[in-house]
Design an enzyme around this catalytic site. Structure first.
Site, PDB file in Angstrom:
ATOM      1  CG  ASP A   1      -1.889   1.157   1.249  1.00  0.00           C
ATOM      2  OD1 ASP A   1      -1.986   1.861   0.220  1.00  0.00           O
ATOM      3  OD2 ASP A   1      -2.570   1.350   2.289  1.00  0.00           O
TER       4      ASP A   1
ATOM      5  CE  LYS B   1      -0.423   3.704   3.389  1.00  0.00           C
ATOM      6  NZ  LYS B   1      -1.287   4.304   4.402  1.00  0.00           N
TER       7      LYS B   1
ATOM      8  CG  ASP C   1      -2.443  -2.555   3.794  1.00  0.00           C
ATOM      9  OD1 ASP C   1      -3.028  -2.665   4.891  1.00  0.00           O
ATOM     10  OD2 ASP C   1      -2.765  -1.727   2.926  1.00  0.00           O
TER      11      ASP C   1
ATOM     12  CG  ASP D   1      -3.331   5.703   2.026  1.00  0.00           C
ATOM     13  OD1 ASP D   1      -3.155   4.489   1.803  1.00  0.00           O
ATOM     14  OD2 ASP D   1      -2.734   6.332   2.920  1.00  0.00           O
TER      15      ASP D   1
ATOM     16  CD  GLU E   1      -5.406   0.535   0.512  1.00  0.00           C
ATOM     17  OE1 GLU E   1      -5.467   1.739   0.811  1.00  0.00           O
ATOM     18  OE2 GLU E   1      -4.948  -0.330   1.287  1.00  0.00           O
TER      19      GLU E   1
ATOM     20  NE  ARG F   1     -11.934   3.211   3.975  1.00  0.00           N
ATOM     21  CZ  ARG F   1     -11.896   4.207   4.861  1.00  0.00           C
ATOM     22  NH1 ARG F   1     -12.882   5.077   4.929  1.00  0.00           N
ATOM     23  NH2 ARG F   1     -10.891   4.312   5.709  1.00  0.00           N
TER      24      ARG F   1
HETATM   25  N1  BES Z   1      -3.273   0.237   5.155  1.00  0.00           N
HETATM   26  C1  BES Z   1      -3.727   1.485   5.635  1.00  0.00           C
HETATM   27  C2  BES Z   1      -4.047   1.469   7.122  1.00  0.00           C
HETATM   28  C3  BES Z   1      -2.884   1.357   8.056  1.00  0.00           C
HETATM   29  C4  BES Z   1      -2.308   2.489   8.576  1.00  0.00           C
HETATM   30  C5  BES Z   1      -2.440   0.143   8.462  1.00  0.00           C
HETATM   31  C6  BES Z   1      -1.271   2.380   9.460  1.00  0.00           C
HETATM   32  C7  BES Z   1      -1.402   0.039   9.350  1.00  0.00           C
HETATM   33  C8  BES Z   1      -0.826   1.144   9.864  1.00  0.00           C
HETATM   34  C9  BES Z   1      -4.989   1.928   4.915  1.00  0.00           C
HETATM   35  O1  BES Z   1      -5.120   1.503   3.606  1.00  0.00           O
HETATM   36  C10 BES Z   1      -4.970   3.419   4.915  1.00  0.00           C
HETATM   37  O2  BES Z   1      -4.086   3.959   4.313  1.00  0.00           O
HETATM   38  N2  BES Z   1      -5.926   4.033   5.599  1.00  0.00           N
HETATM   39  C11 BES Z   1      -5.981   5.445   5.687  1.00  0.00           C
HETATM   40  C12 BES Z   1      -7.418   5.866   5.559  1.00  0.00           C
HETATM   41  C13 BES Z   1      -7.595   7.346   5.436  1.00  0.00           C
HETATM   42  C14 BES Z   1      -7.067   7.825   4.093  1.00  0.00           C
HETATM   43  C15 BES Z   1      -9.052   7.675   5.578  1.00  0.00           C
HETATM   44  C16 BES Z   1      -5.443   5.851   7.059  1.00  0.00           C
HETATM   45  O3  BES Z   1      -5.714   5.163   8.035  1.00  0.00           O
HETATM   46  O4  BES Z   1      -4.708   6.834   7.130  1.00  0.00           O
HETATM   47 ZN    ZN Z   2      -4.126  -0.277   3.129  1.00  0.00          ZN
HETATM   48 ZN    ZN Z   3      -4.157   2.809   2.246  1.00  0.00          ZN
END
Ligand code: BES
Ligand code: ZN
Ligand code: ZN
Length: 485
Positions: A258, A265, A276, A335, A337, A339
């Site tokens: 991811d 990111k 991920d 990001d 993704e 869901r």
């Molecule tokens: N894979 C990430 C979530 C994640 C974050 C897992 C940190 C492990 C550690 C997910 O796909 C993501 O990026 N989520 C975003 C959502 C936001 C853009 C609403 C997040 O949590 O920042």
């Molecule tokens: Zn993710």
């Molecule tokens: Zn993500």
């Protein structure tokens, strides 16, 4: 590491070291006299994970005795034993001891204790060192023997269950730690196929064309930024004589890497995003165990596997995709993704006839803020299924905490242009993510587990190496094995 169960008197067990569980403030009666020096010196307080190694213990064939601190006897559970067993094994392994025994008798000699001790040892034995070329420091344990004098057949089964579940969890850990250049959606599907062939499960992999035909626009939108094609992995277990009408669907997020996509990111720590796909790995590991343990209900695992990359064909913020359910989604943040791919996998799981759904996903950073690295966040609208999952988690020694899922938060997912947006802002970020998924689970009883904080250990624990945890496997196995309508 081979697992054995020995039911003869523990004194005659030959091994490099015999682990004896030791409680706080309660010297073990069996060694009160022979170890009076050690106890008298105050070295053995029985504090959790305190380890005291005694050489040539009197009256035992074991060459060493390891007094493994287990904390207060009143607080002792099989979950605690799992950790003590893992910590003791790691303590001895680091000293190059290869033939290890654990003595379980009396209040910790039941089948649940035997199973937990074996699970703990198998988990403690695992190291994510596959790509280290210098193996001179690699220590190996050859035998782990549970000495449970006079136990009977139930204990043999318990030891075997512990081995199967521990090894399945380790197989999930091994997948989670694979770097994204080795583990692509295609190779993850290949690994699932091999698991299916080895243990006797059905496996079907939907490719990009098939997903297009079906109309999985939400999943495909995420995949389109990567040169690696996506795969929707389906693993099936069917019992010989199914009891009742329940059909459990296990859906696991399989993002092999991811980057965030166009909503990219920050570089710092991005390397961790290889994990991920830990939800997906947990489901593959669970199916491997279920194929051997044979629960009474059919179980289907679905793993949408994609790589989230910002390639020239990547989806853009503002893009609107049509999911398999027909609902349209405005992609505000690429990001978010997980869901998007789970949405189509949940709809597909319902089409395959799953009557109960459980998903596991490293879904949000917000759950790490809420619950840290201790509890997995559990969400669901069906109280009975939530309770079942929490009960299974408790029995399996995995910590989970229920989070709210009020409709009031749904406001945040409104889009002026589509049926919903894929993000709901910072407040309650893990809740809006869960509510998004709920739209696709629809009326089917469903539980969502956000494992972003619990799937990876940044630091080693006494009982487990740093890195992948394989969280969820034990809970899902327990849920399926103890299912009753
Ligand atoms: N894979 C990430 C979530 C994640 C974050 C897992 C940190 C492990 C550690 C997910 O796909 C993501 O990026 N989520 C975003 C959502 C936001 C853009 C609403 C997040 O949590 O920042
Ligand atoms: Zn993710
Ligand atoms: Zn993500």
């Amino acid at each position: 590491m081979q697992i054995h169960l020995e039911q003869t008197p523990v004194e005659s067990l030959e091994c490099d070291a015999l682990i004896a569980v030791t409680f706080e403030g309660k010297p073990n009666d069996r060694f009160k006299d022979s170890l009076s020096d050690v106890y008298g010196s105050g070295e053995v307080a029985g504090k959790i994970f305190e380890m005291t190694l005694v050489h040539h213990p009197q009256g035992f064939k074991a060459r060493r005795l390891l007094l493994a601190g287990a904390g207060p006897a009143e607080k002792f559970t099989s979950a605690e034993l799992r950790r003590v067993s893992g910590a003791a094994l790691r303590h001895l392994k680091s000293r190059s001891l290869r033939n290890i025994g654990i003595w379980l008798e009396g209040s910790c000699g039941g089948p649940e204790h035997v199973q937990a001790a074996v699970e703990g040892a198998v988990l403690g034995d695992y190291e994510p060192d596959r790509y280290k070329s210098d193996k001179k420091d690699v220590k190996v344990v050859d035998h782990f023997t549970v000495a449970a004098p006079g136990g009977g057949a139930a204990l043999n089964q318990a030891a075997e269950r512990g081995r199967v579940i521990g090894e399945a969890q380790n197989s999930a850990r091994e997948l989670s730690t694979e770097p994204a250049n080795k583990l692509t959606p295609t190779s993850m599907a290949e690994s699932a196929r091999q698991t299916a062939a080895a243990y006797g499960l059905e496996c079907e992999v939907l490719d990009q064309d098939r997903m297009r035909q079906l109309g999985m626009g939400s999943l495909l939108g995420v995949a389109q930024g990567s040169a690696e094609p996506p795969a929707l992995i389906v693993l099936r277990y069917r019992p010989a004589n199914a009891k009742g009408a329940a059909h459990l669907g296990l859906v696991g997020k399989g993002v092999t890497f991811d980057t965030g996509g166009i909503s990219i990111k920050p570089a710092d720590g991005m390397e961790k995003m290889k994990y991920d796909m830990s939800g997906g790995a947990a489901m593959i590991g669970t199916m491997r165990a279920l194929a051997q343990l044979k629960p009474p209900i059919p179980v289907t695992a679905l793993i949408p596997a994609v790589e989230n990359m910002p390639g020239s064909r990547a989806q853009r913020p503002g893009d609107i995709v049509t999911s398999l359910s027909g609902k349209t989604i405005e992609v505000i943040n690429t990001d978010a993704e997980g869901r998007l791919i789970l949405a189509d996998a949940l709809t597909y799981a319902r089409r395959l006839g799953c009557t109960h759904l459980v998903d596991a996903a490293t879904l949000t950073g917000a759950i790490v803020v809420a619950l840290g690295h201790v509890n997995t966040g559990a969400f669901g609208t069906d109280d009975r299924l939530v309770e079942r999952v929490l009960e299974a988690a408790h029995a399996a020694g995995e910590k989970m905490w229920r989070m709210p899922l009020d409709d009031d938060y749904k406001e945040q997912l409104k889009s002026p242009f589509a049926d919903m947006a894929n993000v709901g802002g910072r407040p309650g970020g893990s809740i809006t993510a869960a509510l998004f998924l709920n739209e696709f689970a629809e009326k089917t009883p469903w539980v969502h587990l956000d494992i972003a904080g619990t799937a990876w250990l940044d630091e080693a624990k006494p009982y487990m190496s740093k890195g992948p945890v394989g969280v969820g496997v034990r809970t899902f196995v327990s849920l399926a094995m103890n299912w009753s309508d």
